[in-house]
Design a protein around this motif. Structure first.
Motif, short mmCIF file in Angstrom:
data_model
loop_
_atom_site.label_atom_id
_atom_site.label_comp_id
_atom_site.label_asym_id
_atom_site.label_seq_id
_atom_site.Cartn_x
_atom_site.Cartn_y
_atom_site.Cartn_z
N LEU A 101 0.82 -1.21 0.00
CA LEU A 101 0.00 0.00 0.00
C LEU A 101 0.86 1.26 0.00
O LEU A 101 0.47 2.28 -0.59
CB LEU A 101 -0.95 0.00 1.20
N THR A 102 2.00 1.21 0.66
CA THR A 102 2.90 2.37 0.63
C THR A 102 3.36 2.66 -0.80
O THR A 102 3.33 3.80 -1.27
CB THR A 102 4.11 2.14 1.54
N ALA A 103 3.79 1.60 -1.49
CA ALA A 103 4.20 1.78 -2.89
C ALA A 103 3.02 2.20 -3.76
O ALA A 103 3.18 3.03 -4.67
CB ALA A 103 4.82 0.49 -3.41
N TRP A 104 1.84 1.65 -3.49
CA TRP A 104 0.66 1.99 -4.28
C TRP A 104 0.31 3.47 -4.14
O TRP A 104 -0.06 4.12 -5.12
CB TRP A 104 -0.52 1.12 -3.86
N LEU A 105 0.41 4.00 -2.94
CA LEU A 105 0.13 5.41 -2.73
C LEU A 105 1.06 6.29 -3.57
O LEU A 105 0.63 7.31 -4.14
CB LEU A 105 0.26 5.77 -1.25
N LEU A 106 2.31 5.90 -3.65
CA LEU A 106 3.25 6.68 -4.46
C LEU A 106 2.98 6.52 -5.94
O LEU A 106 3.19 7.46 -6.72
CB LEU A 106 4.69 6.27 -4.12
N GLU A 107 2.52 5.35 -6.37
CA GLU A 107 2.12 5.18 -7.77
C GLU A 107 0.92 6.06 -8.10
O GLU A 107 0.86 6.66 -9.17
CB GLU A 107 1.77 3.71 -8.05
N GLN A 108 -0.04 6.13 -7.19
CA GLN A 108 -1.19 6.99 -7.42
C GLN A 108 -0.78 8.46 -7.46
O GLN A 108 -1.31 9.25 -8.24
CB GLN A 108 -2.25 6.78 -6.32
N ALA A 109 0.19 8.83 -6.63
CA ALA A 109 0.69 10.20 -6.66
C ALA A 109 1.36 10.50 -8.00
O ALA A 109 1.26 11.62 -8.53
CB ALA A 109 1.67 10.43 -5.51
N ALA A 110 2.05 9.51 -8.57
CA ALA A 110 2.70 9.71 -9.86
C ALA A 110 1.69 9.99 -10.95
O ALA A 110 1.95 10.75 -11.88
CB ALA A 110 3.54 8.48 -10.21
N LEU A 111 0.51 9.39 -10.85
CA LEU A 111 -0.54 9.66 -11.83
C LEU A 111 -1.00 11.11 -11.78
O LEU A 111 -1.55 11.63 -12.75
CB LEU A 111 -1.73 8.73 -11.61
N LYS A 112 -0.81 11.76 -10.66
CA LYS A 112 -1.17 13.17 -10.51
C LYS A 112 0.03 14.09 -10.73
O LYS A 112 -0.08 15.29 -10.50
CB LYS A 112 -1.77 13.41 -9.12
N GLY A 113 1.15 13.53 -11.15
CA GLY A 113 2.29 14.35 -11.50
C GLY A 113 3.41 14.40 -10.49
O GLY A 113 4.45 14.98 -10.76
N HIS A 114 3.24 13.80 -9.32
CA HIS A 114 4.27 13.85 -8.29
C HIS A 114 5.35 12.80 -8.55
O HIS A 114 5.05 11.68 -8.96
CB HIS A 114 3.68 13.59 -6.91
N THR A 115 6.60 13.15 -8.29
CA THR A 115 7.66 12.15 -8.30
C THR A 115 8.02 11.71 -6.89
O THR A 115 8.79 10.76 -6.72
CB THR A 115 8.92 12.70 -8.98
N ALA A 116 7.50 12.37 -5.89
CA ALA A 116 7.72 12.02 -4.49
C ALA A 116 6.58 12.62 -3.68
O ALA A 116 5.81 13.44 -4.19
CB ALA A 116 9.07 12.54 -3.99
N LEU A 117 6.46 12.19 -2.43
CA LEU A 117 5.45 12.72 -1.53
C LEU A 117 6.08 12.98 -0.16
O LEU A 117 6.99 12.24 0.26
CB LEU A 117 4.28 11.75 -1.36
N GLU A 118 5.58 14.00 0.54
CA GLU A 118 6.04 14.20 1.91
C GLU A 118 5.62 13.01 2.77
O GLU A 118 4.55 12.43 2.58
CB GLU A 118 5.45 15.49 2.48
N ILE A 119 6.46 12.67 3.69
CA ILE A 119 6.24 11.47 4.48
C ILE A 119 4.92 11.54 5.26
O ILE A 119 4.24 10.54 5.43
CB ILE A 119 7.44 11.22 5.43
N GLY A 120 4.55 12.74 5.68
CA GLY A 120 3.29 12.88 6.41
C GLY A 120 2.09 12.54 5.55
O GLY A 120 1.12 11.94 6.02
N ALA A 121 2.14 12.92 4.27
CA ALA A 121 1.04 12.61 3.36
C ALA A 121 0.91 11.11 3.16
O ALA A 121 -0.20 10.57 3.06
CB ALA A 121 1.25 13.31 2.02
N VAL A 122 2.04 10.41 3.10
CA VAL A 122 2.00 8.95 2.95
C VAL A 122 1.41 8.31 4.20
O VAL A 122 0.59 7.39 4.11
CB VAL A 122 3.40 8.41 2.65
N ARG A 123 1.82 8.77 5.36
CA ARG A 123 1.28 8.22 6.60
C ARG A 123 -0.22 8.45 6.70
O ARG A 123 -0.97 7.56 7.11
CB ARG A 123 1.99 8.84 7.80
N ASP A 124 -0.66 9.64 6.31
CA ASP A 124 -2.10 9.92 6.34
C ASP A 124 -2.84 8.99 5.37
O ASP A 124 -3.94 8.51 5.68
CB ASP A 124 -2.36 11.38 5.97
N GLY A 125 -2.28 8.77 4.20
CA GLY A 125 -2.91 7.87 3.24
C GLY A 125 -3.00 6.46 3.76
O GLY A 125 -4.02 5.77 3.57
#
Length: 732
Positions: free
Chosen positions: A257-281
């Motif tokens: 799920l951690t990797a999936w959240l970052l894949e979903q972020a990539a679909l919105k244009g992000h190459t990385a996410l702040e750690i707090g956003a990942v924890r919230d997700g």
């Protein structure tokens, strides 16, 4: 669980709200009495926010397949007998080769990099927790990708390409990955046991490789690596396979799920996410103890952790800087990212720094762009459609000096090849003896459309000493893929920036220029260059759009139907591309759709690769596949790619239309489109018209509010600090 769709165009996932009755709009200030008879421009105000565009070819949204089942392809369209790879396959294979070169380049860097160097605060705590895991039996990869060290002055550069080789060699066509039938059959059995659609077997086998069946049995949540699969679907699959052993606290679930959240972020244009956003997700996905879940994902090397050094705090001997009120400077955010995008951003930063360092400055006589290109390895040029003439003039001056020159763009234009075609070797120049593009100067138009992986592959392919000019309009919609390359380069200020003073001409140019600075004002349009068509609801919007394309614009403006493009906010909804294309086909080219849902004469949107769409016309179908005509060029789409790479194309989204222009454009804004509007969307859509723009206006006050305040969400990327570290240290 539904099978993911193959639709591969931006905004397909749901950028608009489902069809519903809009509130009663107030009349637009400049209403048209006969569709194309009243000039003006829309005004008004109200709250709006752009619904984020999703590249459905990358996302493969599962709910898309449920509402749009695959059509049967005609028997005449059989398996392709051509031995050549498709453009998409060639591009994907080129990207795989490029990633291998990235890893080789990183391995060749001189000197070891201490993991965790310069981390502080949260990042240091996270790294300490990860290292605690390393004492176990399982080997752990380095949890952090360091900012690359600047190359020293003694670095030996790669030899420059020959000045004028007599012949150049095109790279051989890369081989497509092969998945055996045995692997697919084994995966199909596991999917059946878990209650997943058997149709996913090919995708799972392609993603997970020869050991896919065993991998799924050991970790059912790896199903999330298939585009379009949602967490609740993967949870159901895992419960069916694991039984009582399955639970929300399963560490395999946390990592996936951690990797999936970052894949979903990539679909919105992000190459990385702040750690707090990942924890919230993770917390929203019912993962217990999200902090530990992140630590585990990092220790398993499923994700990487970064804390980029602030430019103002690079000197380790200095005391920590303080804010204006004497408070300590805020801690630099800790980011999490996927390896593929981390490698791409680092390779892009390294490659750009290499070009800057290896170009020999020369004095070129001519306009400012010519002089800048002669003196620098990287030049950034900004401006609207009319400003394209400036980099084109630069290439002519460079050719006159004996330079090997190429012009690449997002979509094929006169005198320019596509970036995808240049990378795959299907168009443009050949390669030198080292495999680099045989170029001394590359000019890239539509630079805002470069995603980080394409940009990295492009820069990696350029030889030492090659000059690179990136040109584009910073106000248009960004790339369909992750990254904000052009914007990051402009913000980093690591290269000369030339702002064109050439305005786009006429009433359309005046209107679009105003949108770019946040103003939506009326313009004088004596030749009916800009027309507003007010509508009350989505049904009327569809009716008036068909009337404009089929009758009013050809009759009143003199632009033929085939040269008019309809642009709307999204694919879904009562006035999205599906509804509009159905109505336009019924009026313009009715037929049974005997070739996989298409008839000769249909206008189609062809997407040979994710985020890249061109319009063409269906000609015929035979044993090779579906034949299209694109401005005189014959394209053959194999049977197996018809469903995934084609849609009817009388109506497009603005993301699909970016990079192209038509003599006339009809921009459709029904009431349920208000949430999908932003300044960049309006600027892009309005700017697709050359001679005439009709706005089917049903969003009332939301349009001017979107222009004034509707900003696109910022993308989280790492390119800017990487570039600043590499190139600003050179200056020091």
């Amino acid at each position: 669980m539904t099978e993911p769709s193959g639709e591969n165009t931006p905004e397909a996932a749901a950028p608009t709200v489902d069809a519903q009755e809009p509130p009663s709009p107030t009349p637009a200030p400049a209403a048209a009495t006969d569709d194309a008879t009243a000039p003006g421009a829309p005004t008004g105000e109200d709250e709006s926010a752009r619904a984020e565009a999703v590249d459905a070819g990358r996302a493969g949204a599962a709910d898309e397949a449920a509402e749009e089942p695959a059509g049967e392809t005609d028997a005449a369209v059989t398996e392709t007998e051509a031995g050549e790879l498709s453009e998409a396959q060639a591009e994907l294979a080129a990207q795989r080769e490029f990633r291998a070169r990235i890893e080789q380049r990183k391995a060749e860097r001189a000197g070891p990099v201490e993991a965790g160097r310069k981390l502080s605060g949260t990042a240091a705590d996270l790294l300490a927790a990860v290292r605690a895991v390393e004492s176990g039996a399982r080997p752990v990869a380095a949890p952090r990708v360091e900012t690359p060290e600047a190359s020293g002055p003694t670095e030996v550069p790669r030899p420059s390409a020959p000045a004028a080789p007599e012949t150049t060699v095109r790279p051989p066509a890369p081989e497509a990955p092969v998945v055996t039938e045995e692997t697919t059959a084994a995966v199909r059995q596991v999917l059946t046991r878990g209650g997943a659609p058997e149709a996913l077997a090919g995708q799972v086998a392609a993603v997970l490789g020869e050991g896919a069946a065993r991998a799924l049995e050991d970790d059912p949540w790896q199903l999330l690596s298939v585009p379009g699969v949602r967490p609740e679907q993967a949870d159901g699959f895992a419960r069916a396979l694991l039984g009582p052993q399955c639970g929300p606290a399963d560490p395999r679930r946390a990592v996936a799920l951690t990797a999936w959240l970052l894949e979903q972020a990539a679909l919105k244009g992000h190459t990385a996410l702040e750690i707090g956003a990942v924890r919230d997700g993770l917390a929203r996905l019912a993962v217990p103890e999200p902090d530990k879940a992140v630590d585990l994902a990092v220790s398993e090397a499923a994700v990487l952790v970064f804390q980029e050094e602030d430019e103002e705090e690079r000197d380790e001997d200095e005391e920590p800087a303080e804010g204006a009120a004497g408070e300590p400077r805020p801690e630099v955010p800790v980011l999490l990212g996927l390896e593929r995008y981390a490698l791409a951003e680092e390779s892009l930063a390294d490659g750009l720094a290499r070009l800057v360092r290896t170009v020999r400055a020369e004095e070129w006589d001519g306009p400012e762009p010519v002089r800048a290109a002669g003196a620098h390895g990287l030049v950034l040029h900004t401006g609207g459609e009319a400003a394209r003439a400036e980099p084109v003039a630069l290439t002519e001056a460079a050719r006159a000096r004996g330079q090997r020159v190429a012009v690449a763009a997002h979509t094929a234009r006169e005198g320019a090849v596509t970036v995808a075609g240049l990378l795959s070797g299907s168009a443009g120049v050949g390669r030198d003896a080292e495999g680099a593009l045989a170029l001394d100067l590359l000019v890239v138009l539509d630079a805002p459309q470069l995603d980080v992986e394409s940009a990295a592959a492009l820069v990696e392919a350029l030889p030492d000493g090659c000059r690179l000019v990136l040109s584009g309009d910073p106000h248009v919609l960004g790339s369909a893929g992750p990254g904000r390359v052009f914007a990051d380069l402009l913000a980093a200020r690591v290269a000369p920036q030339l702002a064109s003073r050439t305005p786009d001409p006429g009433p359309i140019g005046e209107l679009v220029s105003g949108v770019g600075i946040g103003e939506l004002s009326q313009v004088d349009a004596p030749g009916k260059e800009v027309v507003i068509v007010p509508v009350r609801d989505a049904g009327e919007a569809v009716h008036r759009t068909v009337q404009l394309v089929a009758d009013s614009i050809p009759r009143a403006i003199g632009v033929p139907t085939e040269q008019t493009q309809v642009i709307t906010v999204g694919h879904g909804g009562s006035a999205g591309t599906r509804a509009l294309n159905a109505a336009l086909k019924q009026r313009l080219n009715p037929g049974p759709g005997r070739f996989g849902g298409y008839d000769p004469g249909d206008r189609v949107a062809h997407s040979p690769a994710p985020g890249h769409t061109v319009t063409a016309t269906v000609v015929s179908a035979d044993a090779e596949g579906l034949h299209l005509d694109r401005d005189g060029e014959r394209i053959v789409v194999p049977k197996e790619r018809v469903e995934s790479s084609l849609r009817h194309g009388w109506a497009l989204t603005a993301h699909q239309a970016v990079g192209a222009r038509w003599p006339a454009a009809v921009v459709v804004l029904p009431g349920d489109a208000a949430a999908g509007l932003s300044r960049a969307w309006v600027y892009t859509a309005f700017g697709r018209a050359e001679r005439h723009l009709s706005v089917v206006h049903g969003v009332d006050q939301a349009l001017p509010r979107a222009v004034a305040e509707g900003r696109d969400p910022e993308r989280t990327t790492r390119l800017r600090p990487l570039l600043e570290t590499l190139l600003h240290e050179d200056e020091a």
